[in-house]
Design a protein around this motif. Structure first.
Motif, short mmCIF file in Angstrom:
data_model
loop_
_atom_site.label_atom_id
_atom_site.label_comp_id
_atom_site.label_asym_id
_atom_site.label_seq_id
_atom_site.Cartn_x
_atom_site.Cartn_y
_atom_site.Cartn_z
N ASP A 3 0.82 -1.20 0.00
CA ASP A 3 0.00 0.00 0.00
C ASP A 3 0.86 1.26 0.00
O ASP A 3 0.51 2.26 -0.64
CB ASP A 3 -0.93 0.02 1.21
CG ASP A 3 -2.04 -1.02 1.12
OD1 ASP A 3 -2.27 -1.52 -0.01
OD2 ASP A 3 -2.64 -1.32 2.15
N GLN A 4 1.98 1.22 0.71
CA GLN A 4 2.84 2.39 0.80
C GLN A 4 3.77 2.52 -0.41
O GLN A 4 4.34 3.59 -0.64
CB GLN A 4 3.67 2.33 2.08
CG GLN A 4 2.84 2.47 3.34
CD GLN A 4 2.30 3.88 3.51
OE1 GLN A 4 2.98 4.85 3.24
NE2 GLN A 4 1.06 3.98 3.97
N GLY A 5 3.96 1.44 -1.14
CA GLY A 5 4.72 1.53 -2.37
C GLY A 5 6.22 1.32 -2.26
O GLY A 5 6.99 1.90 -3.02
N THR A 247 12.11 4.79 6.53
CA THR A 247 10.74 5.14 6.92
C THR A 247 10.63 5.37 8.42
O THR A 247 9.72 6.04 8.88
CB THR A 247 9.75 4.02 6.55
OG1 THR A 247 10.10 2.84 7.29
CG2 THR A 247 9.80 3.72 5.06
N HIS A 256 4.92 7.12 7.46
CA HIS A 256 4.03 6.16 6.79
C HIS A 256 2.62 6.69 6.70
O HIS A 256 1.74 6.02 6.17
CB HIS A 256 4.06 4.80 7.50
CG HIS A 256 3.47 4.82 8.88
ND1 HIS A 256 4.13 5.37 9.95
CD2 HIS A 256 2.29 4.35 9.37
CE1 HIS A 256 3.38 5.24 11.04
NE2 HIS A 256 2.27 4.63 10.73
N ARG A 257 2.38 7.91 7.21
CA ARG A 257 1.10 8.56 7.04
C ARG A 257 1.34 10.02 6.68
O ARG A 257 2.28 10.63 7.18
CB ARG A 257 0.26 8.48 8.35
CG ARG A 257 -0.20 7.09 8.69
CD ARG A 257 -1.24 7.14 9.83
NE ARG A 257 -1.74 5.82 10.15
CZ ARG A 257 -1.25 5.05 11.10
NH1 ARG A 257 -0.24 5.48 11.82
NH2 ARG A 257 -1.75 3.85 11.35
N PRO A 258 0.56 10.62 5.79
CA PRO A 258 -0.59 10.02 5.12
C PRO A 258 -0.20 8.92 4.12
O PRO A 258 -0.83 7.88 4.07
CB PRO A 258 -1.25 11.20 4.43
CG PRO A 258 -0.14 12.18 4.24
CD PRO A 258 0.75 12.02 5.42
N THR A 259 0.83 9.16 3.30
CA THR A 259 1.37 8.09 2.48
C THR A 259 2.87 8.28 2.36
O THR A 259 3.39 9.41 2.45
CB THR A 259 0.77 8.08 1.05
OG1 THR A 259 1.24 9.22 0.33
CG2 THR A 259 -0.75 8.03 1.08
N LEU A 260 3.57 7.18 2.17
CA LEU A 260 5.01 7.25 2.02
C LEU A 260 5.38 8.08 0.79
O LEU A 260 6.34 8.85 0.80
CB LEU A 260 5.59 5.84 1.89
CG LEU A 260 7.12 5.74 1.85
CD1 LEU A 260 7.73 6.26 3.14
CD2 LEU A 260 7.53 4.29 1.62
N GLU A 261 4.60 7.94 -0.27
CA GLU A 261 4.90 8.68 -1.50
C GLU A 261 4.87 10.18 -1.27
O GLU A 261 5.76 10.92 -1.74
CB GLU A 261 3.90 8.30 -2.60
CG GLU A 261 4.17 8.98 -3.93
CD GLU A 261 3.19 8.55 -5.00
OE1 GLU A 261 3.34 9.02 -6.14
OE2 GLU A 261 2.28 7.75 -4.70
N GLU A 262 3.88 10.65 -0.53
CA GLU A 262 3.79 12.08 -0.26
C GLU A 262 4.96 12.56 0.59
O GLU A 262 5.50 13.65 0.38
CB GLU A 262 2.46 12.39 0.43
CG GLU A 262 1.25 12.23 -0.46
CD GLU A 262 -0.06 12.36 0.29
OE1 GLU A 262 -1.09 12.56 -0.37
OE2 GLU A 262 -0.05 12.28 1.53
N ASN A 263 5.38 11.75 1.53
CA ASN A 263 6.49 12.13 2.37
C ASN A 263 7.81 12.10 1.61
O ASN A 263 8.70 12.92 1.85
CB ASN A 263 6.56 11.21 3.59
CG ASN A 263 5.46 11.52 4.59
OD1 ASN A 263 5.26 12.66 4.96
ND2 ASN A 263 4.73 10.51 5.01
#
Length: 308
Positions: A3-5, A247, A256-263
């Motif tokens: 889910d986190q990619g 992470t 890990h929130r909201p998403t790893l991609e955004e971080n």
């Protein structure tokens, strides 16, 4: 993880700092060592159920060099990415990091192709985090204040490592400062280099050759970071090779929130693809390539991300 990619996770057990006294002070040393060996075996069994997803890290009975070497030799080709040990052994009643006592340990790791990781809080962090009731630090403020103290303890450890002579004696051995960030590193390297030059270290310590602490760092030390925005200053002063994204899951500071991609975008958004790939995959794949190949993963083929 899906889910986190990200594709693979390096699993860091905490050693020394998070209270291993039940093992270190156990009256039956053989029993204590057997517990650590059992944990290492468990890691391999657990990781084997999910091939290509996790890279385990070996714990060692750091208070017993011979036993540590024996454990490394026992598991040298079993799939570990390296060992985790304390970077401040003197805070646990052991010889300091630069002591030749530890050379058999470094030699065993170098021969096995295993990295050496110093996780934050591997010293006597409980003493470091003691608070006076009058300081007014409670709740979230106290947690916030404690974080930098723990990270900066690793700055001292890396500084000790760079002047210890260990990196000169074991030129292919790789060290990792785990969960400590990167912001302090340019200052530490600049300070050490200036002191080396000003104090005539090359004349008094020929074992360093003509290499400055920053040269040893770029050759043999890596850093994990997760919330700092990577910029050109870091790349110019540290080089790209030592930098690895983590992470920090599942700690409160983890990304890990909201998403790893955004971080990741917050941290690496300004960087070109070649930098992103190096930080998210290539640097860690080079360090842990042997363990990855053991699980059938091609280290040179980036899939998603390799994090710690």
């Amino acid at each position: 993880m899906d889910d986190q990619g990200f594709e693979m996770q390096v699993l860091y057990p905490n050693l020394a700092g998070f209270d291993w006294k039940p093992f270190v002070q156990h009256p039956n040393r053989n029993l204590a060592i057997a517990h650590l060996a059992a944990y290492n075996d468990f890691q391999l069994e657990w990781v084997a159920k999910y091939p290509g997803r996790f890279i385990p890290m070996m714990v060692i009975p750091y208070w017993d060099v011979a036993a540590s070497v024996a454990e490394i030799e026992r598991l040298a080709d079993s799939g570990f990415g390296g060992i985790v040990t304390t970077g401040a052994p003197h805070e646990h009643g052991q010889a300091p990091l630069g002591s030749r006592k530890w050379d058999p340990l470094w030699k065993a790791c170098e021969e096995a192709g295993l990295s050496v990781s110093f996780h934050t809080a591997s010293g006597d962090f409980r003493e470091m985090l003691k608070h006076d009731e009058d300081d007014g630090l409670v709740g979230g403020v106290r947690v916030a204040a404690d974080g930098p103290h723990i990270y900066l303890a690793n700055a001292v450890i890396v500084s000790d490592l760079l002047v210890s002579g260990i990196l000169a004696r074991f030129p292919t051995l790789q060290f990792v400062s785990v969960e400590s960030g990167i912001g302090w590193a340019p200052f530490v390297l600049d300070a050490l280099d200036k002191r080396f030059q000003k104090n005539g270290v090359f004349r008094s310590h020929p074992e360093f050759g003509d290499m400055l602490p920053s040269d040893f760092f770029k050759r043999q030390v890596s850093l994990n970071f997760w919330f700092e925005q990577l910029d050109d200053y870091h790349l110019e002063t540290l080089s790209l090779k030592p930098l690895m994204f983590e992470t920090d899951f599942p700690h409160p500071t983890s990304f890990h929130r909201p998403t790893l991609e955004e971080n990741i975008e917050l941290v690496l958004g300004r960087q070109p693809e070649e930098v992103r790939r190096a930080v998210l995959w290539d640097n860690a794949a080079r360090l842990y390539g042997k363990a990855m190949e053991k699980q059938g993963v091609n280290p040179s083929q980036a899939v998603a991300g390799l994090t710690s």
